[in-house]
Design a protein around this motif. Structure first.
Motif, PDB file in Angstrom:
ATOM      1  N   SER A 172      16.716 -34.558 -33.994  1.00 28.71           N
ATOM      2  CA  SER A 172      16.336 -35.603 -34.794  1.00 28.71           C
ATOM      3  C   SER A 172      17.326 -36.649 -35.205  1.00 28.71           C
ATOM      4  N   ALA A 173      18.550 -36.382 -34.951  1.00 25.38           N
ATOM      5  CA  ALA A 173      19.922 -37.437 -35.088  1.00 25.38           C
ATOM      6  C   ALA A 173      19.761 -38.342 -34.114  1.00 25.38           C
ATOM      7  N   ALA A 174      18.869 -37.926 -32.878  1.00 25.28           N
ATOM      8  CA  ALA A 174      18.861 -39.096 -31.777  1.00 25.28           C
ATOM      9  C   ALA A 174      17.966 -40.384 -32.313  1.00 25.28           C
ATOM     10  N   LEU A 175      17.194 -40.067 -33.532  1.00 25.59           N
ATOM     11  CA  LEU A 175      16.569 -41.532 -34.210  1.00 25.59           C
ATOM     12  C   LEU A 175      17.474 -42.307 -34.680  1.00 25.59           C
ATOM     13  N   GLU A 176      18.880 -42.087 -35.081  1.00 31.63           N
ATOM     14  CA  GLU A 176      19.510 -42.992 -35.672  1.00 31.63           C
ATOM     15  C   GLU A 176      19.995 -44.326 -34.925  1.00 31.63           C
ATOM     16  N   GLY A 177      19.752 -45.237 -35.568  1.00 29.47           N
ATOM     17  CA  GLY A 177      19.917 -46.617 -35.372  1.00 29.47           C
ATOM     18  C   GLY A 177      18.622 -47.396 -34.560  1.00 29.47           C
ATOM     19  N   SER A 178      17.411 -46.494 -34.583  1.00 31.18           N
ATOM     20  CA  SER A 178      16.394 -47.075 -34.145  1.00 31.18           C
ATOM     21  C   SER A 178      15.192 -47.238 -35.352  1.00 31.18           C
ATOM     22  N   HIS A 179      14.361 -48.213 -34.862  1.00 27.38           N
ATOM     23  CA  HIS A 179      13.289 -48.214 -35.837  1.00 27.38           C
ATOM     24  C   HIS A 179      12.420 -47.001 -35.444  1.00 27.38           C
ATOM     25  N   VAL A 180      11.609 -46.608 -36.594  1.00 25.91           N
ATOM     26  CA  VAL A 180      10.803 -45.479 -36.403  1.00 25.91           C
ATOM     27  C   VAL A 180       9.563 -45.570 -36.860  1.00 25.91           C
ATOM     28  N   GLY A 181       8.537 -45.260 -35.979  1.00 24.74           N
ATOM     29  CA  GLY A 181       7.161 -45.035 -36.635  1.00 24.74           C
ATOM     30  C   GLY A 181       6.758 -43.325 -37.013  1.00 24.74           C
ATOM     31  N   VAL A 182       6.349 -43.330 -38.030  1.00 26.79           N
ATOM     32  CA  VAL A 182       6.128 -42.128 -38.474  1.00 26.79           C
ATOM     33  C   VAL A 182       4.432 -41.925 -38.575  1.00 26.79           C
ATOM     34  N   TYR A 183       3.812 -41.131 -37.300  1.00 28.53           N
ATOM     35  CA  TYR A 183       2.571 -41.254 -37.132  1.00 28.53           C
ATOM     36  C   TYR A 183       1.826 -39.865 -37.432  1.00 28.53           C
ATOM     37  N   PHE A 184       0.970 -40.275 -38.538  1.00 30.01           N
ATOM     38  CA  PHE A 184       0.188 -39.187 -39.011  1.00 30.01           C
ATOM     39  C   PHE A 184      -1.274 -39.274 -38.356  1.00 30.01           C
ATOM     40  N   SER A 185      -1.396 -38.115 -37.627  1.00 30.18           N
ATOM     41  CA  SER A 185      -2.843 -38.195 -36.803  1.00 30.18           C
ATOM     42  C   SER A 185      -3.475 -36.873 -36.353  1.00 30.18           C
ATOM     43  N   ALA A 186      -4.459 -37.012 -35.788  1.00 31.06           N
ATOM     44  CA  ALA A 186      -5.148 -35.634 -35.441  1.00 31.06           C
ATOM     45  C   ALA A 186      -6.186 -35.750 -34.305  1.00 31.06           C
ATOM     46  N   HIS A 187      -6.410 -34.947 -33.363  1.00 30.49           N
ATOM     47  CA  HIS A 187      -7.147 -35.076 -32.220  1.00 30.49           C
ATOM     48  C   HIS A 187      -8.703 -35.107 -32.725  1.00 30.49           C
ATOM     49  N   TRP A 188      -9.035 -34.208 -33.774  1.00 28.05           N
ATOM     50  CA  TRP A 188     -10.539 -34.317 -34.299  1.00 28.05           C
ATOM     51  C   TRP A 188     -10.909 -35.583 -34.954  1.00 28.05           C
TER      52      TRP A 188
END
Length: 423
Positions: free
Chosen positions: A176-192
């Motif tokens: 997860s350290a690879a996310l540093e310096g980026s904008h991030v979208g945290v996406y809560f979702s499900a196939h159903w």
């Protein structure tokens, strides 16, 4: 403490035996954290949660938990959705905690709006000394930390909560350290969830356009799927990262961090991990070319089919205008914007969400349906405040809308000086 809590709860609460308890007395009891429990005894899910919460409450307030917590103490206040006083009395007698008085219906509605409660049961923890939100999804707390060992469950930085390996659908893993310096979208979702699948198709294109434009942007999928096979099938359609399905604890902590009450939800973070908007779903649908990425919130929105869902999140000021008049909508936005900005800034300084959302509505089928549903006159301009959860409206029908009229209307609403009409 008493001043902050009294502002939220009023002067008195009710104990299970019917006795009144002064809010000011909570400080003497050593209460440092307050759980606001929104529920209804007639609801099956509330009955199940109520039993779990009572067990949790008993354990936490037992001798061992009290010794571990030292002087820090928890109290819970029931904010009832009961319509009949006898039902409310029976519900309160069966609970081991305090309750908001049944007669204080206006304060109850203000609490639902203040904390953006959209469904029940719901449990929100607030700091007893400041009244500020500590955790928006307390039901996950009692599931994840049944012994109360992580009390007081305050928010942690995104980087700390998300820490660990993340997956790509091709099986690759990266930290997860690879996310540093980026904008991030945290996406809560499900196939159903059909709305989730619809949004995912649009979001895949948005993600591609943002990346092709050279923006540092990543999405982290937090699954609410019911099996790992469903997760894998759904994730195979996504070009971004995901928290491993097996890491249920991390998925739950992310849900707790952002107080997720429904899906799909897209929370957009800046490069420091601070929230830009919790309305990423609306922004993606309204901006398919991603010209306004990373979607900093606008003080005033033009009411559309995709953002009309926000009308259910709390009181909304809506200025209806004649959209056949060129420039009328833009002029209306410019009129409202300084007032909206002032309100938003005032509450942001208190680290609270603004108590009103601001919209301009033109003339289309959706606006006509809204007028019909709320039984509003056909006048334009028409200044209103709509409170869907309270099924209440406030209407200012005058020939000319001026900044002074809007400011006085908003001020009177916030001071509880306006008389509501039923929707």
């Amino acid at each position: 403490m008493a001043g902050a809590l009294a502002e939220v709860l009023g002067e008195v609460l009710v104990a299970p035996d019917g006795e009144e308890v002064a809010v000011a007395a909570l400080a003497a009891r050593g209460v440092s954290l307050l759980g606001l429990y929104f529920g209804c005894s007639l609801s099956g899910p509330c009955a199940q949660v109520g039993a779990s919460l009572a067990a949790f409450y008993g354990r936490f307030r037992g001798e061992a938990a009290a010794a571990a917590a030292g002087a820090q103490r928890l109290e819970i206040v029931f904010v009832s959705a009961e319509q009949e006083q006898q039902q409310w009395q029976e519900a309160v007698r069966a609970m081991p905690w305090l309750a908001l008085p049944f007669a204080d219906k206006r304060r109850k509605l203000k609490l639902w709006n203040k904390y953006r409660v959209s469904n029940i049961p719901s449990l929100i923890f607030i700091d007893a000394s400041t009244g500020k939100v500590v955790c928006r999804n307390g039901l996950l707390v009692i599931r994840d930390d049944p012994e109360g060992l992580e009390f007081p469950w305050g928010p942690k930085p995104f980087s700390e909560v998300v820490a660990g390996p993340l997956l790509r659908s091709n099986g690759q893993s990266l930290d997860s350290a690879a996310l540093e310096g980026s904008h991030v979208g945290v996406y809560f979702s499900a196939h159903w969830c059909p709305p989730c699948r619809s949004l995912t198709r649009v979001l895949v294109e948005s993600y591609r356009k943002i990346k092709e434009a050279g923006q540092k942007f990543e999405i982290v999928f937090v699954s609410a799927d019911r099996s790992e096979d469903s997760f894998k099938q759904y994730f195979s359609e996504m070009p971004w990262l995901a928290v491993p399905y097996a890491d249920e604890a991390r998925r739950s902590r992310l849900n707790r961090l952002y107080g997720i009450q429904g899906i799909p939800t897209l929370v957009v973070l800046d490069a420091k991990g601070d929230v830009i908007t919790r309305q990423g779903r609306v922004e993606v649908l309204n901006d398919p070319e991603c010209r306004e990425f990373p979607w900093h919130p606008k003080p005033v929105l033009e009411l559309t089919d995709s953002n009309a869902v926000q009308l259910n999140e709390g009181p909304c000021l809506v200025l209806f205008v004649d959209s056949e008049d060129d420039g009328e909508s833009e002029a209306a936005k410019q009129l409202i914007q300084p007032i909206a900005e002032k309100i938003i800034a005032k509450y942001k300084a208190k680290e609270e969400e603004a108590p009103l959302l601001f919209f301009v509505a033109g003339e289309d089928d959706m606006t006509d349906s809204l007028r019909d549903y709320t039984n509003l006159p056909e006048a334009a301009p028409l200044l209103t405040i709509l409170d869907m959860s309270a099924r209440a409206k406030y209407v200012m029908d005058v020939e000319e809308i001026t900044p002074e009229i809007v400011e006085a209307f908003v001020s009177d609403f916030l001071a509880d000086k306006l008389k509501p009409e039923p929707i």
